[in-house]
Write an enzyme that holds these catalytic residues in place. Structure first.
Site, mmCIF file in Angstrom:
data_model
loop_
_atom_site.group_PDB
_atom_site.id
_atom_site.type_symbol
_atom_site.label_atom_id
_atom_site.label_comp_id
_atom_site.label_asym_id
_atom_site.label_seq_id
_atom_site.Cartn_x
_atom_site.Cartn_y
_atom_site.Cartn_z
ATOM 1 N N GLY A 188 -47.905 49.229 8.917
ATOM 2 C CA GLY A 188 -47.017 48.181 8.373
ATOM 3 C C GLY A 188 -46.596 48.454 6.943
ATOM 4 N N LYS A 206 -37.003 49.142 -6.520
ATOM 5 C CA LYS A 206 -38.089 48.517 -7.291
ATOM 6 C C LYS A 206 -37.952 48.841 -8.776
ATOM 7 C CE LYS A 206 -41.201 48.480 -3.341
ATOM 8 N NZ LYS A 206 -42.065 49.343 -2.519
#
Ligand code: HSE
Length: 370
Positions: A188, A206
């Site tokens: 994940g 980011k």
């Protein structure tokens, strides 16, 4: 005391299902001693059957996220769908209605940050996005709050868990790239389309968010360099897609680890920024940051260098940052940029030059970070 904060969650994937579970199973731990508790107003998903099978009560579910956004009784929209549309439109609509938004969506924040900031400032709705950088690591909050007295000169670090997981496994086990990527997807960590991870787009997104917080400027994502230079002077492949096992072994023999490092530095005419695989001293804290861990270092005056490290991806870790933002809204803490001045324009990042490079067998010249 006011009534509970009514929270609508859009998306019940890796992060969303952990957030929903926390609100349903441990609401007391989200309640402020002197403030409102948190209740779920609804959960919007694409696949209702799967969400019901996953334990979300049918009475809370809808496949129409716009209805939750438009509902006057919703206090906070928690956007965890990821990707560009419809996430951008839903966030913009919520903010325009004066509804606060919490999001983990680094793509939307990096590509539409100035417009969303403008709407939030106009209506006074809070926009919080701590989970968009570093998964569970608190970093945007500390930059805006506890480091507010500093001039930030640089931010750098490992901000993509998937690529760090892959590079670490390639270095320690000599495993093939595709094989490790499949593990990262199963855990994940990777995005739905993992090209964004391995080509450096996710880390560039980011970095844009970090730079907004650190320098008060929104950088255009496309202007951020994402490939090492080659011995020929050309650019190499983006992100970690050109990093070979041979490069990693040759770097180790010289005392370096290859890491995908995102870096933004205050310059005279703006901010220089890049996301490139770099040769990092093996014994340094960045060099020892392995697996899904992230590490973000911030250079400020007068504080010096401070670092934030921890789990940078995964549902449980990232839900910590999302839930923290929901509690911050309950506390009336406002947006992630806190009291920093408004920034609603976009500028290009300047090139970030390397003082020293490690010339690898593949022909790639990795910037050296000591
Ligand atoms: N795909 C991202 C990563 C998820 O690997 O870091 C967390 O933002």
């Amino acid at each position: 005391m006011k009534g509970p904060l009514r929270v609508a969650v859009l998306g019940a994937g890796t992060v969303g299902r952990e957030v929903v579970r926390a609100i349903l199973e441990r609401p007391e731990s989200l309640r402020l001693a002197d403030g409102p508790g948190v209740v779920l107003a609804g959960v919007a998903v694409r696949d209702l059957g799967r969400a019901i099978a996953g334990g979300i009560p049918e009475s809370l579910l809808t496949d129409a996220p716009a209805h939750l956004v438009a509902a006057p009784e919703t206090d906070v929209i928690v956007e965890l769908m990821g990707g560009d549309e419809p996430a951008r439109t839903l966030i913009a609509a919520a903010l325009a209605n004066g509804t606060s938004v919490v999001t983990a969506n680094k793509h939307v924040m990096a590509h539409h940050g100035p417009a969303l900031e403008a709407i939030a400032r106009r209506t006074g709705a809070a926009l919080r996005f701590e989970a968009s950088v570093g998964g569970g690591i608190p970093v945007l909050g500390p930059i805006a709050h506890e480091l507010a007295a500093n001039r930030i000169d640089a931010v750098r670090g490992i901000v993509n868990g998937t690529t760090n997981f892959i590079l670490s496994a390639m270095a320690s086990d000599g495993r093939a790239y595709g094989d490790v990527l499949a593990d990262a997807q199963r855990a994940g960590y990777a995005e739905a389309d993992p090209r964004g991870d391995v080509e450096g787009d996710d880390a560039a997104n980011k970095l844009v968010v970090l730079a907004r917080q650190a320098f008060g400027r929104w950088l255009s994502v496309g202007s951020i360099g994402r490939a090492p230079s080659l011995a020929s002077g050309e650019l190499g492949l983006p992100g970690i897609t050109g990093v070979t096992i041979e490069d990693i072994a040759a770097a180790a023999a010289r005392g370096f680890a290859i890491k995908l490092v995102a870096q933004a530095v205050r310059a005279q005419n703006g901010v220089a920024a890049a996301v490139v695989p770099s040769a990092v001293t093996l014994a340094s804290a960045l060099g020892r940051t392995d697996g899904v861990l992230n590490r973000i270092e911030v250079d400020g005056v007068p504080v010096g260098r401070v670092a934030f490290a921890g789990p940078g991806a995964g549902g449980a870790a990232t839900s910590s940052a999302v839930l923290g933002d929901i509690i911050a809204i309950a506390r009336g803490a406002g947006s992630s940029w806190a009291g920093r001045s408004a920034t609603t324009s976009l500028e290009d990042a300047l090139d970030l030059a390397a003082d020293e490079t490690f010339d690898a067998p593949s022909g790639a010249r990795y910037p050296v970070i000591r």
